[in-house]
Design a protein around this motif. Structure first.
Motif, mmCIF file in Angstrom:
data_model
loop_
_atom_site.group_PDB
_atom_site.id
_atom_site.type_symbol
_atom_site.label_atom_id
_atom_site.label_comp_id
_atom_site.label_asym_id
_atom_site.label_seq_id
_atom_site.Cartn_x
_atom_site.Cartn_y
_atom_site.Cartn_z
ATOM 1 N N LEU A 1 22.072 -7.775 -6.977
ATOM 2 C CA LEU A 1 21.157 -7.610 -8.116
ATOM 3 C C LEU A 1 21.470 -6.245 -8.707
ATOM 4 N N LEU A 2 21.779 -6.242 -9.979
ATOM 5 C CA LEU A 2 22.294 -5.011 -10.569
ATOM 6 C C LEU A 2 21.503 -4.608 -11.814
ATOM 7 N N ASP A 3 20.902 -3.447 -11.734
ATOM 8 C CA ASP A 3 20.217 -2.877 -12.903
ATOM 9 C C ASP A 3 21.289 -2.228 -13.788
ATOM 10 N N ILE A 4 21.022 -2.060 -15.084
ATOM 11 C CA ILE A 4 22.037 -1.448 -15.948
ATOM 12 C C ILE A 4 21.868 0.061 -16.047
ATOM 13 N N VAL B 1 26.197 6.500 -12.135
ATOM 14 C CA VAL B 1 27.081 5.442 -12.638
ATOM 15 C C VAL B 1 26.201 4.267 -13.047
ATOM 16 N N ASP B 2 26.400 3.747 -14.274
ATOM 17 C CA ASP B 2 25.518 2.669 -14.717
ATOM 18 C C ASP B 2 25.994 1.300 -14.211
ATOM 19 N N GLY B 3 25.117 0.318 -14.371
ATOM 20 C CA GLY B 3 25.378 -1.005 -13.815
ATOM 21 C C GLY B 3 26.568 -1.705 -14.435
ATOM 22 N N VAL B 4 26.788 -1.491 -15.730
ATOM 23 C CA VAL B 4 27.907 -2.155 -16.390
ATOM 24 C C VAL B 4 29.236 -1.670 -15.796
ATOM 25 N N THR B 5 29.312 -0.370 -15.504
ATOM 26 C CA THR B 5 30.523 0.181 -14.881
ATOM 27 C C THR B 5 30.731 -0.432 -13.493
ATOM 28 N N VAL B 6 29.646 -0.559 -12.752
ATOM 29 C CA VAL B 6 29.736 -1.163 -11.420
ATOM 30 C C VAL B 6 30.235 -2.606 -11.535
ATOM 31 N N LEU B 7 29.632 -3.361 -12.463
ATOM 32 C CA LEU B 7 30.025 -4.758 -12.674
ATOM 33 C C LEU B 7 31.517 -4.855 -12.977
ATOM 34 N N GLU B 8 31.967 -3.995 -13.880
ATOM 35 C CA GLU B 8 33.363 -4.005 -14.289
ATOM 36 C C GLU B 8 34.287 -3.735 -13.090
ATOM 37 N N MET C 1 22.526 -9.642 -13.163
ATOM 38 C CA MET C 1 22.066 -8.444 -13.859
ATOM 39 C C MET C 1 20.551 -8.569 -13.971
ATOM 40 N N LEU C 2 19.862 -7.522 -13.533
ATOM 41 C CA LEU C 2 18.397 -7.559 -13.564
ATOM 42 C C LEU C 2 17.972 -6.279 -14.261
ATOM 43 N N THR C 3 17.606 -6.421 -15.537
ATOM 44 C CA THR C 3 17.465 -5.199 -16.326
ATOM 45 C C THR C 3 16.347 -5.302 -17.348
ATOM 46 N N THR C 4 15.972 -4.152 -17.930
ATOM 47 C CA THR C 4 14.844 -4.143 -18.863
ATOM 48 C C THR C 4 15.237 -4.523 -20.281
#
Lengths: 416, 152
Positions: B70-73, B78-85, B100-103
């Protein structure tokens, strides 16, 4: 027969005088500036362009022009322009003029619709659009005919338009970052408030359920106690901290948006005095952290006293917050003049910032380590950058982790 | 010692900087009957350390285990998008399901995450019942078809 009358009249007229008449009428009535430069001595067209340009500046003078040209240059009559030298009209120092002449020479003495910058009588820089034609006889340039029109106002409008576009872009960027912040950061506490409120609701219905049911007496008491002493306080803790967070975020957002609306009051700032005040106000905080300040002699600059004070306060505050607790903090404030700018540097020997975080620190609500004990709303540098940009200056950072930070600020120098 | 059963259980990795959100997700899992082990990360750097760093204080990533993330952005460091990438560009990790679990429901951001290969994009506040169901299906799916296992 009658139609031949004018023709005959034409033929009767002195051909030379008619030509002169036509010329005078065209030239004097033209709204474009028309002029002719004569040379004291013809210029050999085989000479190198640099020599030819030098000769033009030495030998060329106005032999012909119209009132339109005179008015463009800030004179009343054409007679006032007659005899002026090339250097009076197209000064060498003004950028592009030498290039223009170079192009004129290299293109075979013909230039069509080119921009030039010239000085008017009251030494104002004017921008013209014009064409030049050189008259070459027996391998020598004898004179130059030119027409031009004043496009200074259009140019000024262009510059203004570009500046407006740039500020519009800046505003759009601000709006986007505000949007990003709103969607991410403002929603975070809301999610908590909503989620934990539902939990409180559920805890209440659990309580009611327990009280209405008929289980054994001991069990009942334990369950109620668990909800009232373990669950509800935790839920309420998250709700209240989120409300406080929300309040802090909104306050910070308002501070930033108000900044764009208040008028700047730029004055000449004695920066040693200003920085001295900043340090005095922060004395208690600085003494607690054991900060040693070194302030060099600082050049004066132009700026809004309270806003620039805010910038230095934020930078010093950050230096204290992010100091390396293993060694005493030294903050050095230096400054120097660089052309028309005063450039200041606030340097510390603190934790430093690694390259991948250096761009992010300027974004709203970004904090290097939100879970650390360091208190803050995460808008100090955003505010600092906004303020410096409003002053037409620049703020940037040089840092390596473990070696501290050096924040640079450039502002218009006092004399500029 | 871990039993065979524990070894096969999906470990939920939760990258979430906000304590309240993490607590809400945890409580809702329990209510939905999901009792898998949850590892909490407070920012993207901690996730990257878990997978890529050689020394870390956390229980490091175990090849062969099943993970679901579960990844917040918006997170510090380091932000979630970078982690995802990074994860989706790592051959032995890219099969790990990522939610992705984000606001934010910014369409551009949703699109970007899908392009990078996230499996599900959920906007907070979540409808937890549906969310838990999604999660269970993904976890179940993983357990059923994950032969061979995530290999090194």
């Amino acid at each position: 027969m009658r139609s031949e009358e004018p023709v005959r009249k034409l033929q009767q007229a002195d051909a030379h005088s008619l030509s002169e008449q036509r010329y005078q009428a065209f030239v004097q009535n033209s709204s474009e500036g028309i002029w002719c430069l004569e040379l004291d001595a013809p210029i050999d067209i085989k000479a190198c362009p640099e020599d030819q340009i030098n000769r033009l500046y030495l030998d060329a003078y106005v032999i012909e022009c119209n009132d339109a040209l005179a008015r463009m240059l800030g004179f009343e009559h054409r007679e006032q322009v007659m005899g002026l030298r090339m250097g009076d009209l197209m000064p060498r120092l003004s950028s592009g003029n030498v290039d223009l002449l170079q192009e004129f020479i290299c293109s075979g003495y013909r230039i069509i619709e080119r921009e030039s910058r010239e000085l008017s009588r009251d030494a104002q820089v004017m921008v013209f659009m014009g064409s030049l034609t050189g008259v070459v006889q027996d391998g020598s340039l004898c004179r130059i005919w030119g027409v031009k029109r004043d496009i200074t106002k259009e140019k000024q409008a262009d510059t203004l338009r570009e500046a407006l576009l740039a500020s519009l872009k800046e505003k759009t960027h601000e709006m986007e970052s505000l949007l990003y912040v709103t969607s991410h950061d403002l929603r975070t506490p809301l999610v908590n408030i909503q989620g934990f409120s539902q939990r409180v609701e559920k805890a209440c219905s659990d309580l009611i359920h327990i009280l209405e049911g008929e289980p054994g007496p001991d069990c009942l008491r334990e369950k109620i106690l668990a909800i009232a002493s373990e669950q509800l306080p935790v839920f309420l803790y998250y709700i209240t901290t989120s409300i406080n967070k929300m309040d802090m975020l909104i306050t910070a957002l308002l501070r930033i948006s108000r900044l764009g609306r208040s008028d700047l009051n730029p004055v000449i700032l004695n920066m040693n005095k200003l920085v001295g005040e900043v340090i005095r106000v922060m004395k208690i905080q600085a003494d607690e952290a054991g900060v040693v300040f070194h302030v060099a002699k600082l050049p004066r600059c132009r700026g809004d006293a309270s806003e620039i004070n805010q910038v230095f306060t934020n930078l010093i505050d950050n230096a204290i917050k992010y100091r390396n607790i293993e060694k005493p903090l030294i903050v050095r404030i230096t400054g120097e003049l660089s052309r028309t700018d005063a450039v200041y540097c606030v340097a510390d020997n603190g934790c430093g910032i690694s390259p991948e975080h250096q761009e992010k620190i300027w974004t709203m609500f970004y904090r290097l380590n939100p879970r650390s004990a360091v208190a803050g709303e995460g808008v100090g540098l955003t505010l600092a950058r906004r303020i410096i940009q409003r002053h037409g200056g620049r703020i940037w950072l040089e840092s390596r982790p473990g070696e501290g930070c050096r924040f640079f600020i450039s502002l218009p120098a006092a004399g500029a | 010692m871990l039993t065979q059963d524990n070894q096969n259980e999906v470990v939920i990795l939760m990258a979430e900087d906000d304590d309240g959100h993490a607590e809400l997700v945890r409580m809702n899992f329990i209510e939905a009957g999901i009792h898998n082990r949850i590892l909490r990360f407070h920012d993207g750097q901690e996730v990257l350390d878990f997978f890529f760093a050689e020394t870390t204080g956390r229980p490091a990533y175990q090849p062969g285990r099943h993970y679901l993330m579960l990844l917040d952005i918006r997170m510090p460091r380091v932000d979630g998008v970078t982690v995802l990438e990074k994860i989706k560009n790592t051959p032995h990790l890219k099969q790990m399901p990522i939610i992705m679990l984000t606001t934010t429901d910014d369409p551009q951001e949703v699109e970007r995450c899908h392009q990078l290969g996230c499996n599900v994009y959920v906007t907070k506040p979540v409808k937890f019942k549906a969310f838990a169901e999604t999660l269970r299906r993904l976890g179940l799916f993983l357990m059923v078809i994950q032969v061979p296992e995530l290999n090194q």
